[in-house]
Enzyme design. Structure first.
Site, mmCIF file in Angstrom:
data_model
loop_
_atom_site.group_PDB
_atom_site.id
_atom_site.type_symbol
_atom_site.label_atom_id
_atom_site.label_comp_id
_atom_site.label_asym_id
_atom_site.label_seq_id
_atom_site.Cartn_x
_atom_site.Cartn_y
_atom_site.Cartn_z
ATOM 1 N N HIS A 117 -3.143 1.224 7.378
ATOM 2 C CA HIS A 117 -3.210 1.339 5.923
ATOM 3 C C HIS A 117 -2.952 2.784 5.520
ATOM 4 C CE1 HIS A 117 -4.419 0.808 1.812
ATOM 5 N NE2 HIS A 117 -5.488 1.572 1.929
ATOM 6 N N CYS B 142 0.796 -1.230 0.000
ATOM 7 C CA CYS B 142 0.000 0.000 0.000
ATOM 8 C C CYS B 142 0.830 1.282 0.000
ATOM 9 C CB CYS B 142 -1.010 -0.007 1.140
ATOM 10 S SG CYS B 142 -0.367 0.227 2.794
ATOM 11 N N ASP C 257 -7.283 5.515 -3.693
ATOM 12 C CA ASP C 257 -6.619 4.386 -3.053
ATOM 13 C C ASP C 257 -6.286 3.306 -4.071
ATOM 14 O OD1 ASP C 257 -5.590 2.561 -1.332
ATOM 15 O OD2 ASP C 257 -7.331 2.472 0.006
#
Length: 262
Positions: free
Chosen positions: A111, A73, A126
């Site tokens: 995250h 991520c 995202d």
């Protein structure tokens, strides 16, 4: 070195690069289709992977675009954030806690994602969440937004905002929650040492650890996600989950997700 033209070419995007919402939507989806989530190179590091959030964008470009590999991520978000900034977007770094067992959420720094402000409105951006989740920027508002047959909305829950998702069957379910405040990369310094090393959570009934191998990518027909040996296809508002037992089938799925030649 970071090269906008080469990056956009890798995404197979040929449209306008004006910093508009339409451009953002197209680039977001193209990124999810072109650059997979893949933690296989980092799984052995466990939570220590968070110690690397300040990776140089030039290094990320060489690894993910020139090297054609996937990332986790903070790598994917960091790379895409640099592209958007070079194109003139106002980009903020956000953090989120992912929904786990019994609808409990992980720590806020679990995250990393981005947000873009356009004409005074905030959109979640995202490209670093393996999913299932949204595949185009999500407006931070309580109105329902349909994507890929699923409905999304962002609602207030105490000090947090929660991204909710609903398919053709069942009720609304949380994806993750976040605080609408801008983060700095230094906020993650030391984060790995604050979480138990054997931290576990549940995803679709499967117990996971920080070392579980995960790959995922968006395709023309929806999202493909491989978590351990569980393969999830998410499209048209529904999900199909099955365990992959055959070794050759497993390798074929990995190659397809990572866009590797057989």
């Amino acid at each position: 070195m970071f090269d906008v033209a080469a990056y956009v070419s890798h995404l197979r995007y040929e449209g306008s690069l004006e910093p508009t919402l339409e451009t953002l939507r197209a680039l977001h989806r193209k990124h999810l289709e072109s650059v997979p989530f893949d933690n296989s190179l980092h799984a052995h590091k466990g939570l220590a992977v968070w110690d690397e959030v300040e990776t140089d964008p030039d290094v990320l470009f060489e690894q993910l675009i020139t090297g054609r590999r996937g990332g986790v991520c903070h790598e994917l978000s960091g790379l895409f954030r640099t592209l958007l900034q070079r194109l003139g977007y106002e980009v903020l770094i956000l953090s989120a806690g992912i929904r786990g067992a019994d609808d409990q959420y992980g720590p806020d720094l679990e995250h990393m994602l981005n947000a873009v402000r356009i004409d005074g409105e905030l959109y979640l951006v995202d490209v670093g969440f393996v999913g299932p989740s949204f595949i185009e920027p999500l407006h931070v508002g309580e109105e329902e937004q349909e994507q890929n047959g699923f409905r999304f909305k962002v609602v207030d829950e105490g000090e947090h905002k929660v991204v909710l998702r609903q398919g053709v069957a069942g009720g609304w379910q949380g994806v993750y929650r976040f605080r609408p405040q801008e983060r700095r990369l230094t906020d993650w310094k030391g984060f790995s040492s604050t979480v138990e090393k054997d931290m576990e959570w549940f995803w679709e009934g499967e117990q996971l650890t920080a070392g579980t191998k995960i790959q995922g990518r968006t395709g023309e027909n929806g999202q493909m996600i491989l978590i351990g040996r569980r393969y999830v296809e998410s499209k048209d508002g529904a999900e199909k989950v099955r365990a992959i037992i055959d070794k050759n089938e497993y390798q074929d799925i990995v190659r397809h997700i990572l866009r590797q030649a057989a």
